[in-house]
Write an enzyme that holds these catalytic residues in place. Structure first.
Site, short mmCIF file in Angstrom:
data_model
loop_
_atom_site.label_atom_id
_atom_site.label_comp_id
_atom_site.label_asym_id
_atom_site.label_seq_id
_atom_site.Cartn_x
_atom_site.Cartn_y
_atom_site.Cartn_z
N SER A 1 0.83 -1.20 0.00
CA SER A 1 0.00 0.00 0.00
C SER A 1 0.87 1.25 0.00
CB SER A 1 -0.91 0.01 1.23
OG SER A 1 -1.61 1.23 1.26
N HIS B 1 -1.12 -1.05 -4.39
CA HIS B 1 -2.41 -0.71 -3.78
C HIS B 1 -2.41 0.78 -3.48
CE1 HIS B 1 -6.17 -1.62 -1.68
NE2 HIS B 1 -5.78 -0.76 -0.75
N ASP C 1 -4.54 3.98 -2.12
CA ASP C 1 -5.69 4.38 -1.29
C ASP C 1 -6.04 5.85 -1.50
OD1 ASP C 1 -6.23 1.99 0.30
OD2 ASP C 1 -4.24 2.32 1.16
N MET D 1 -8.59 8.76 -0.38
CA MET D 1 -9.55 9.10 0.70
C MET D 1 -9.97 10.55 0.59
SD MET D 1 -7.51 7.44 3.89
CE MET D 1 -6.72 5.83 3.77
N HIS E 1 -8.08 1.91 -4.63
CA HIS E 1 -9.13 1.70 -3.61
C HIS E 1 -9.73 3.06 -3.26
CE1 HIS E 1 -9.89 0.35 0.88
NE2 HIS E 1 -11.02 0.62 0.24
N MET F 1 -11.92 5.38 -1.26
CA MET F 1 -12.69 5.60 -0.02
C MET F 1 -13.28 6.99 -0.12
SD MET F 1 -9.92 3.75 2.43
CE MET F 1 -8.74 3.75 1.10
N MET G 1 -12.26 -5.26 4.10
CA MET G 1 -11.53 -4.44 5.07
C MET G 1 -11.38 -5.22 6.37
SD MET G 1 -10.79 -1.85 3.32
CE MET G 1 -9.79 -1.21 4.66
N GLY H 1 -9.33 4.19 6.57
CA GLY H 1 -8.97 5.57 6.86
C GLY H 1 -7.50 5.76 7.19
N PHE H 2 -6.89 4.74 7.77
CA PHE H 2 -5.51 4.90 8.23
C PHE H 2 -4.73 3.60 8.05
CE2 PHE H 2 -8.39 7.56 10.63
CZ PHE H 2 -7.81 8.82 10.50
N GLY H 3 -3.43 3.76 7.80
CA GLY H 3 -2.54 2.61 7.80
C GLY H 3 -2.15 2.27 9.23
N GLY H 4 -1.55 1.11 9.41
CA GLY H 4 -0.96 0.75 10.70
C GLY H 4 -1.94 0.41 11.80
N ASP I 1 -7.47 -6.22 3.30
CA ASP I 1 -6.87 -4.88 3.42
C ASP I 1 -6.93 -4.38 4.86
OD1 ASP I 1 -5.80 -2.44 2.91
OD2 ASP I 1 -7.50 -1.67 1.74
N GLY I 2 -5.76 -4.30 5.48
CA GLY I 2 -5.67 -3.71 6.82
C GLY I 2 -5.05 -4.64 7.84
N GLY I 3 -3.92 -4.24 8.38
CA GLY I 3 -3.32 -4.99 9.48
C GLY I 3 -2.73 -6.34 9.10
C1 DX5 Z 1 -6.83 1.62 5.09
C2 DX5 Z 1 -6.32 1.38 3.70
C3 DX5 Z 1 -5.28 0.34 3.64
C4 DX5 Z 1 -4.02 0.67 4.39
C5 DX5 Z 1 -3.46 -0.61 4.88
O1 DX5 Z 1 -7.91 2.48 5.03
O2 DX5 Z 1 -7.38 0.97 2.85
O3 DX5 Z 1 -4.98 -0.01 2.30
O4 DX5 Z 1 -3.06 1.34 3.61
O5 DX5 Z 1 -2.38 -0.32 5.69
P1 DX5 Z 1 -1.83 -1.36 6.77
O6 DX5 Z 1 -1.34 -2.55 6.00
O7 DX5 Z 1 -0.73 -0.58 7.40
O8 DX5 Z 1 -2.94 -1.70 7.70
ZN ZN Z 2 -6.82 0.11 0.86
#
Ligand code: DX5
Ligand code: ZN
Length: 215
Positions: A7, A32, A34, A36, A65, A67, A136, A141-144, A174-176
């Protein structure tokens, strides 16, 4: 063989070119991307100027993706910006079937993303039309963020739905996603793993991508 999609949200925007080239030269399958809007999700990421850089430098498919609310307005623009897979959120589409057709009519693969609270049964009547379901495993909304464990149950249900309709839909998580859960996700039926933080916070992102590709 499953796919890995780093991502870009977690990349270093101070030197995006270096991270794009790292992905180009790695075992990764897709980028990927994102997008937003600060309305559908409580964060704003980036838009067309960054997409243009990716379009120019990325040598692998762009998995975009969205959002954003009312994604139909921008389907043409994302096609022109180089999206190969365009994913809209089920929760943002009043006429999801039409949105899917719109994406396909523009020559892209159609993705549908679902939030953690959205039940798999809501995909029953469109699954045969969908190329990728982006499930999801965090609230978007956020990475990590921390992986939501209920995702495994949902992957199982989605896998069964896809099989029951004889569909060819890919299941993307997607996510974590990290080294703790990726094998279990693949075993449950995932075919695309998105990874932001896990790749980019690693001292060796290329090696991390290779690890996520290995089974
Ligand atoms: C979250 C995004 C994800 C995000 C994943 O809203 O859609 O694509 O970048 O990041 P990680 O892998 O850090 O959870
Ligand atoms: Zn994403």
């Amino acid at each position: 063989m499953h796919l890995v999609a780093p991502s870009v949200l977690s990349a270093n925007f101070g030197n995006l070119q270096a991270d794009i080239e790292m992905i180009n030269n790695s075992n990764a399958d897709w980028f990927h991307v994102d997008v937003m809007d600060g309305v559908f999700v409580p964060n704003i990421s980036f838009g067309f100027p960054v997409l243009k850089v990716l379009q120019k430098l990325a040598k692998k498919p762009l998995d975009v993706h969205l959002m954003i609310v009312d994604p139909d307005r921008y389907v043409q623009a994302f096609k022109e910006a180089g999206a190969n897979i365009l994913t809209v959120h089920l929760e943002a589409c009043t006429h999801l079937h039409r949105s899917i057709q719109n994406i396909k009519n523009h020559g892209m693969k159609a993705g549908v993303a679902i939030n953690p609270h959205t039940n798999i049964s809501l995909l029953e009547d469109t699954i045969s039309e969908i190329d990728v379901v982006c499930m999801m495993s965090v609230n978007p909304g956020f990475g990590g963020q921390k992986f939501i464990e209920n995702t495994y149950n949902k992957v199982e249900k989605l896998k069964n739905l896809i099989a029951s309709k004889n569909a060819k839909t890919l299941i993307e998580i997607d996510g974590g996603v990290d080294l703790e859960n990726y094998k279990k996700l693949i075993k449950a039926g995932a075919s695309v793993l998105v990874a932001g933080n896990t790749v980019f916070s690693s001292p060796d992102p290329t090696a991390m991508i290779a690890k996520l590709k290995s089974v």
